[in-house]
Design an enzyme around this catalytic site. Structure first.
Site: not given
Length: 166
Positions: A30-33, A84
């Site tokens: 998972q990644g975060y915007i 990010e």
């Protein structure tokens, strides 16, 4: 899925077995915007994508609004490009205990060595049975939020914890 998310988080004792009790496991990336006053997460759980938006936390981090929608694998891959720097990589094990299911996450990469369990509740004061592998509660400790682990990984603070959690 959308609604109020109520969960408690715990560290897992290193010398206690939880994997043999798991009825399911899956790999999660998972990644975060970047977003103001919200958490926007892109997740791949095995080969299924999800877009999740979480509102601000209440009660020290135990409760917050959550919206989640399944998205196509290809969409998730494209959205990862907008994230990010820093990716969360972990295996999630599902372990039933009493009336609840604990989600036990074993982290990789810069968070290697961290094993954390979460239980979702219907109310903040709901009672639940704790399996024997559950240790110190970290619900209110922001260092253990996945979004924060992306920025300040476990390897930077692992030595501040008791040996049984490193």
């Amino acid at each position: 899925m959308s609604g109020m998310e109520i969960e408690r988080k715990f560290l897992v004792h290193k010398d206690r077995d939880f994997k043999s009790r798991a009825y399911s496991s899956s790999r999660i990336r998972q990644g975060y915007i970047a977003a103001r006053d919200a958490t926007v997460r892109i997740r791949l759980r095995d080969e299924v994508g999800y877009l999740t938006i979480k509102g601000p936390s209440y009660n020290g981090g135990m409760s917050r609004y959550e919206f989640e929608k399944e998205i196509a694998y290809e969409e998730a891959i494209q959205l990862f490009r907008l994230c990010e720097p820093g990716m969360i990589d972990k295996t999630r094990y599902l372990v039933k205990c009493g009336e609840h299911t604990f989600e036990v996450d074993e982290f990789y990469g810069d968070n290697e060595g961290l094993v954390m369990a979460e239980v979702e509740l219907g109310s903040e004061d709901e009672a639940f049975e704790k399996p024997d592998f559950i240790g110190m509660e970290v619900t209110y400790d922001r260092r253990f939020y996945n979004k924060q682990l992306r920025r300040q990984p476990f390897k930077l603070f692992r030595d501040t914890l008791p040996e049984e959690y490193r």
